[in-house]
Design a protein around this motif. Structure first.
Motif, mmCIF file in Angstrom:
data_model
loop_
_atom_site.group_PDB
_atom_site.id
_atom_site.type_symbol
_atom_site.label_atom_id
_atom_site.label_comp_id
_atom_site.label_asym_id
_atom_site.label_seq_id
_atom_site.Cartn_x
_atom_site.Cartn_y
_atom_site.Cartn_z
ATOM 1 N N PHE A 1 41.184 42.667 42.116
ATOM 2 C CA PHE A 1 41.497 43.841 41.299
ATOM 3 C C PHE A 1 41.308 43.495 39.831
ATOM 4 O O PHE A 1 41.736 42.423 39.391
ATOM 5 N N ASP A 2 40.701 44.416 39.100
ATOM 6 C CA ASP A 2 40.612 44.198 37.653
ATOM 7 C C ASP A 2 42.004 44.378 37.058
ATOM 8 O O ASP A 2 42.943 44.841 37.712
ATOM 9 N N THR B 1 43.605 47.921 37.315
ATOM 10 C CA THR B 1 44.028 48.278 38.669
ATOM 11 C C THR B 1 45.272 47.498 39.069
ATOM 12 O O THR B 1 46.193 48.053 39.672
ATOM 13 N N GLU B 2 45.309 46.233 38.716
ATOM 14 C CA GLU B 2 46.489 45.419 39.011
ATOM 15 C C GLU B 2 47.728 46.032 38.350
ATOM 16 O O GLU B 2 48.784 46.160 38.975
ATOM 17 N N GLU C 1 41.793 39.396 39.277
ATOM 18 C CA GLU C 1 40.353 39.171 39.460
ATOM 19 C C GLU C 1 40.131 38.102 40.512
ATOM 20 O O GLU C 1 40.911 37.158 40.585
#
Length: 143
Positions: A68-69, A72-73, A65
């Motif tokens: 990328f949330d 997604t990470e 964050e």
């Protein structure tokens, strides 16, 4: 207006491990290693080939964050581990000798040097899944 390629970014999951691999195994040199406290201790880490000072590879930690949330990470980490990361093409004047030298430093090749239409080529990955092609380009190919 003209442009020059300055940096190429690859994602890594551990910047210290990446630094060790890219410098001690591949023989690249550190271009910058700066931690920026004002940006949450963001680390700007770059390496590059000796004798090619205007080009660097950014060894970028996969950001969380707000870039990328968490989902997604995690997806990026999984894809990278499968080899879906970046591909870096290195050229050499002697692929077989370079293969022997890098193998001796602990680089694990997925593909040994092979004759191809464009020259001699071998393939390996960094510890994170980024692909490398090590190529001795045949004289006159592509011209």
């Amino acid at each position: 207006m003209s442009y020059q390629l300055a940096n190429y970014q690859v994602f890594v999951t551990d910047q210290d491990e990446a630094l060790d691999f890219y410098v001690n195994k591949l023989g690249l040199e550190v271009r910058s290693d700066v931690t920026v406290a004002e940006m949450g201790n963001f680390r700007w880490l770059t390496v590059g080939p000796v004798g090619q000072p205007d080009t660097a590879i950014v060894l970028m930690a996969i950001p969380g964050e707000p870039v990328f949330d968490q989902e997604t990470e995690g997806q990026l980490r999984n894809l990278l581990a499968k080899g879906v990361g970046s591909t870096i093409f290195l050229t050499t004047d002697d692929c077989k000798a370079s293969y022997e030298e890098l193998s001796g430093r602990g680089v694990e090749f997925q593909e040994k040097p092979e004759e191809r239409i464009y020259g001699i080529d071998a393939g390996f990955r960094d510890p994170f899944g980024n692909q490398f092609r090590l190529t001795q380009v045949r004289a006159g190919f592509g011209s």
